[in-house]
Design a protein around this motif. Structure first.
Motif, PDB file in Angstrom:
ATOM      1  N   ILE A   4     -44.922  11.873 -25.478  1.00  0.00           N
ATOM      2  CA  ILE A   4     -43.781  11.219 -26.327  1.00  0.00           C
ATOM      3  C   ILE A   4     -42.710  12.742 -26.488  1.00  0.00           C
ATOM      4  CG2 ILE A   4     -42.365  10.464 -28.447  1.00  0.00           C
ATOM      5  CD1 ILE A   4     -44.829   8.289 -28.414  1.00  0.00           C
ATOM      6  N   ILE A   5     -41.849  12.863 -26.036  1.00  0.00           N
ATOM      7  CA  ILE A   5     -40.333  13.946 -26.693  1.00  0.00           C
ATOM      8  C   ILE A   5     -40.241  13.638 -27.377  1.00  0.00           C
ATOM      9  CG2 ILE A   5     -39.439  15.555 -25.899  1.00  0.00           C
ATOM     10  CD1 ILE A   5     -40.348  16.106 -22.955  1.00  0.00           C
ATOM     11  N   VAL A   6     -40.272  13.629 -28.981  1.00  0.00           N
ATOM     12  CA  VAL A   6     -39.313  13.868 -29.684  1.00  0.00           C
ATOM     13  C   VAL A   6     -37.984  14.327 -29.735  1.00  0.00           C
ATOM     14  CG1 VAL A   6     -37.968  12.612 -32.057  1.00  0.00           C
ATOM     15  CG2 VAL A   6     -40.860  11.849 -30.881  1.00  0.00           C
ATOM     16  N   GLY A   7     -36.242  13.702 -29.209  1.00  0.00           N
ATOM     17  CA  GLY A   7     -35.335  14.939 -29.301  1.00  0.00           C
ATOM     18  C   GLY A   7     -35.159  15.536 -28.184  1.00  0.00           C
ATOM     19  N   ALA A   8     -33.504  14.553 -27.516  1.00  0.00           N
ATOM     20  CA  ALA A   8     -32.839  14.655 -25.716  1.00  0.00           C
ATOM     21  C   ALA A   8     -31.704  15.983 -25.786  1.00  0.00           C
ATOM     22  CB  ALA A   8     -32.535  13.742 -25.796  1.00  0.00           C
ATOM     23  N   GLY A   9     -32.076  17.259 -27.168  1.00  0.00           N
ATOM     24  CA  GLY A   9     -31.258  17.913 -26.785  1.00  0.00           C
ATOM     25  C   GLY A   9     -31.486  18.807 -25.540  1.00  0.00           C
ATOM     26  N   GLN A  10     -31.422  20.301 -25.884  1.00  0.00           N
ATOM     27  CA  GLN A  10     -31.763  21.419 -24.815  1.00  0.00           C
ATOM     28  C   GLN A  10     -33.109  21.655 -24.298  1.00  0.00           C
ATOM     29  OE1 GLN A  10     -28.672  24.136 -25.801  1.00  0.00           O
ATOM     30  NE2 GLN A  10     -27.658  24.099 -23.806  1.00  0.00           N
ATOM     31  N   VAL A  11     -33.914  21.394 -25.057  1.00  0.00           N
ATOM     32  CA  VAL A  11     -35.421  21.852 -25.683  1.00  0.00           C
ATOM     33  C   VAL A  11     -36.191  20.590 -24.833  1.00  0.00           C
ATOM     34  CG1 VAL A  11     -37.308  23.030 -26.850  1.00  0.00           C
ATOM     35  CG2 VAL A  11     -35.421  24.018 -26.735  1.00  0.00           C
ATOM     36  N   GLY A  12     -35.568  19.481 -25.804  1.00  0.00           N
ATOM     37  CA  GLY A  12     -36.459  18.493 -24.920  1.00  0.00           C
ATOM     38  C   GLY A  12     -36.089  18.459 -24.011  1.00  0.00           C
ATOM     39  N   GLY A  13     -34.523  17.966 -23.643  1.00  0.00           N
ATOM     40  CA  GLY A  13     -34.577  17.689 -21.771  1.00  0.00           C
ATOM     41  C   GLY A  13     -34.945  18.586 -21.554  1.00  0.00           C
ATOM     42  N   THR A  14     -35.183  19.961 -21.368  1.00  0.00           N
ATOM     43  CA  THR A  14     -34.956  20.718 -20.680  1.00  0.00           C
ATOM     44  C   THR A  14     -36.708  21.116 -20.387  1.00  0.00           C
ATOM     45  OG1 THR A  14     -33.783  23.122 -21.160  1.00  0.00           O
ATOM     46  CG2 THR A  14     -35.819  23.373 -19.765  1.00  0.00           C
ATOM     47  N   LEU A  15     -37.700  20.132 -21.821  1.00  0.00           N
ATOM     48  CA  LEU A  15     -38.869  20.094 -21.466  1.00  0.00           C
ATOM     49  C   LEU A  15     -39.195  19.178 -20.603  1.00  0.00           C
ATOM     50  CD1 LEU A  15     -42.283  21.383 -22.360  1.00  0.00           C
ATOM     51  CD2 LEU A  15     -40.847  19.424 -24.104  1.00  0.00           C
ATOM     52  N   ALA A  16     -38.898  17.746 -20.672  1.00  0.00           N
ATOM     53  CA  ALA A  16     -38.754  16.487 -20.112  1.00  0.00           C
ATOM     54  C   ALA A  16     -38.707  16.743 -18.856  1.00  0.00           C
ATOM     55  CB  ALA A  16     -37.790  15.637 -20.296  1.00  0.00           C
ATOM     56  N   GLU A  17     -37.320  18.415 -18.306  1.00  0.00           N
ATOM     57  CA  GLU A  17     -37.816  18.316 -16.983  1.00  0.00           C
ATOM     58  C   GLU A  17     -38.829  18.775 -16.311  1.00  0.00           C
ATOM     59  OE1 GLU A  17     -33.570  20.158 -14.415  1.00  0.00           O
ATOM     60  OE2 GLU A  17     -34.060  19.973 -16.052  1.00  0.00           O
ATOM     61  N   ASN A  18     -39.002  20.078 -16.700  1.00  0.00           N
ATOM     62  CA  ASN A  18     -40.310  20.442 -16.872  1.00  0.00           C
ATOM     63  C   ASN A  18     -41.832  19.588 -15.912  1.00  0.00           C
ATOM     64  OD1 ASN A  18     -40.463  23.836 -16.370  1.00  0.00           O
ATOM     65  ND2 ASN A  18     -38.772  22.863 -18.557  1.00  0.00           N
ATOM     66  N   LEU A  19     -41.784  18.847 -17.097  1.00  0.00           N
ATOM     67  CA  LEU A  19     -43.075  17.918 -16.861  1.00  0.00           C
ATOM     68  C   LEU A  19     -42.949  16.528 -15.874  1.00  0.00           C
ATOM     69  CD1 LEU A  19     -43.618  17.666 -20.919  1.00  0.00           C
ATOM     70  CD2 LEU A  19     -45.001  19.422 -19.497  1.00  0.00           C
ATOM     71  N   VAL A  20     -41.698  15.912 -15.441  1.00  0.00           N
ATOM     72  CA  VAL A  20     -41.808  14.904 -15.059  1.00  0.00           C
ATOM     73  C   VAL A  20     -42.152  15.425 -13.779  1.00  0.00           C
ATOM     74  CG1 VAL A  20     -39.226  15.081 -14.869  1.00  0.00           C
ATOM     75  CG2 VAL A  20     -40.561  12.199 -14.826  1.00  0.00           C
ATOM     76  N   GLY A  21     -42.723  14.785 -12.550  1.00  0.00           N
ATOM     77  CA  GLY A  21     -43.586  15.134 -11.611  1.00  0.00           C
ATOM     78  C   GLY A  21     -44.810  15.121 -11.891  1.00  0.00           C
ATOM     79  N   GLU A  22     -45.640  15.948 -12.480  1.00  0.00           N
ATOM     80  CA  GLU A  22     -46.815  16.142 -12.710  1.00  0.00           C
ATOM     81  C   GLU A  22     -47.487  15.406 -13.126  1.00  0.00           C
ATOM     82  OE1 GLU A  22     -46.406  19.512 -14.733  1.00  0.00           O
ATOM     83  OE2 GLU A  22     -44.664  20.935 -13.778  1.00  0.00           O
ATOM     84  N   ASN A  23     -47.108  14.585 -12.345  1.00  0.00           N
ATOM     85  CA  ASN A  23     -47.951  13.183 -12.385  1.00  0.00           C
ATOM     86  C   ASN A  23     -48.394  13.020 -14.403  1.00  0.00           C
ATOM     87  OD1 ASN A  23     -49.182  11.936 -10.327  1.00  0.00           O
ATOM     88  ND2 ASN A  23     -50.803  14.420 -10.573  1.00  0.00           N
TER      89      ASN A  23
END
Length: 458
Positions: A4-23
């Protein structure tokens, strides 16, 4: 892994982009529904609109069976309370919070443990950026300096210039130039694209070269790629916030430092707190002020205010007035791309520093360090080899016999206090710290699997 990532700002969005698709199963929580829609349009993830520390919001995001919560909103209190709720109600295994306030950070050891505020890992962006800039000051001419194995090994990015001894020559001649220094070129970027470094590869001017070496040998290797710059002595800092003030405290011990702060009360406070730094109240983009302070006599101008446009404009002005080098703090990714290749020498992204620190705690297995590079496309990691010849795919094997994912390079191995630059016949032993460079981070899961220990080990 359920995250769960709380916060969809630049850090949260970039982190999600890094982690999605890695199972990973990713859920992002934010009060801004539009930000969440934008993320969901780009990525396969779950979004939940609501306050990040509300129990029902976290439950809807999958809190009851989440493996990890990462709270990276712009509000420290929200991040801390979110971790507390996840611990108390859902017994979440790992809890990470971004904390920016020095008032909180200076009490972090007393505050952050299970009996009080159950945060397992604290990420402090301003401290990370301050550390990164200080490293760049230590190594004039470097674009990035990344440390591994408690500083024993460094991965350094430099731009190759005419006048560098190796420019125009094949990599295989490097050993002839510096016979007493062992190093490995981990990656080369030419015109923004990676090329595989081979012994026959000829270094060209303007190549961005990532090399790895024992930290004590960095300057010797840099000298092969560009004319070695003299040490920085005189430094001007624009911005007296947490980063500017922290940087001044570090640098004033061995450098002549001037700091410009717009706010008069803040400038007065810094004057009383800093020992050797000269603090001026004023506008860092004021040409008259920079001229009066003899900007042309300074080695470095570092703009670290919280205003991207002000940082860029003041740095461009300082460069035009004759400062030797400029470093600029930029929050927006689009602006980083904009200044790339301009007269600004180094653009520093607090988002990338924060993402690197977060990924260190998110990656699976025995990964000790992660650095996100080139806008998140590449990664450098430090991973500890576990197991034996029966249970591991790497322990007891020579590097040449290890099937690495495409674009992945083993640069060095740290064995106790010994630094071994990786060669084809180098053997990996249990508990070795292995430093790898991945041109394409999509292969990170393959690297994690490669270093996993099989059930035989148990």
């Amino acid at each position: 892994m359920k995250i769960i990532i709380v916060g969809a700002g630049q850090v949260g969005g970039t982190l999600a982009e890094n982690l999605v698709g890695e199972n990973n199963e990713i859920s992002v929580v934010d009060i801004d529904a539009e930000k969440l829609r934008n993320l969901q349009d780009k990525m396969d993830l779950q979004v939940v609109t609501g306050q990040g520390y509300y129990p029902e919001v976290l439950r809807n995001a999958g809190g009851e069976d989440a493996d990890m919560v990462i709270a990276v909103t712009s509000d420290d209190a929200t991040n801390m309370i979110t971790c507390q709720i996840c611990s108390s109600l859902f017994n979440t295994h790992k809890k990470i919070a971004r904390i920016r306030s020095n008032q909180v950070l200076k009490h972090s050891q007393a505050l952050f443990h299970k009996k009080h505020i159950p945060v397992d890992h604290v990420i402090a962006p301003e401290q990370l950026v301050t550390r990164d800039i200080a490293r760049l000051i230590d190594y004039p001419g470097a674009l990035q300096v990344l440390e591994f194995a408690e500083g024993k090994v460094s991965l350094v990015a430099v731009k190759a210039y005419y006048g560098g001894l190796l420019v125009g020559h094949a990599l295989s001649t490097l050993k002839d130039h510096i016979p007493n220094v062992d190093t490995r070129v981990a990656a080369i970027y030419r015109n923004g694209k990676p090329i595989r470094p081979l012994g026959t590869t000829v270094i060209e001017a303007d190549d961005e070269v990532f090399f790895i070496a024992a930290s004590i040998h960095i300057r010797a290797v840099m000298n092969e790629l560009q004319k070695l710059e003299p040490a920085y002595k005189r430094i001007m800092i624009a911005g007296g916030g947490n980063i500017g003030a922290g940087l001044a405290r570090i640098l004033e011990k061995n450098h002549q430092v001037k700091l410009i702060e717009r706010n008069s009360k803040r400038a007065e406070k810094l004057t009383s707190e800093l020992n050797e730094t000269l603090v001026f109240q004023g506008d860092s983009s004021d040409q008259e002020l920079l001229t009066e302070e003899n900007i042309e006599q300074f080695d470095v101008f570092i703009a670290v205010t919280n205003d991207d446009e002000a940082n860029i404009m003041s740095s461009l002005l300082a460069k035009r007035l004759g400062v030797r080098k400029t470093m600029v703090l930029i929050q927006r990714d689009a602006y980083i791309d904009l200044v790339h290749g301009s007269t600004i020498d180094i653009a520093i992204s607090p988002q990338q520093a924060t993402i690197s620190a977060l990924l260190t705690h998110v990656r699976r297995g025995t990964i000790d360090n992660v650095y996100s590079l080139r806008g998140g496309a590449a990664e450098a990691i430090e991973i500890v080899a576990k197991g034996d010849e029966k249970s591991s795919k790497v322990v007891g094997r020579a590097i040449k016999s290890i099937k690495l994912p495409p674009g992945t390079t083993i640069g060095a191995i740290v064995r106790g206090s010994e630094v071994l630059i990786a060669h084809s016949n180098t053997l990996i032993r249990e508990e070795d710290h292995v430093i790898l460079f991945l041109v394409n981070k999509k292969y990170i899961s393959d690297v994690e699997k490669l270093f996993q220990v099989s059930a035989i080990y148990f």
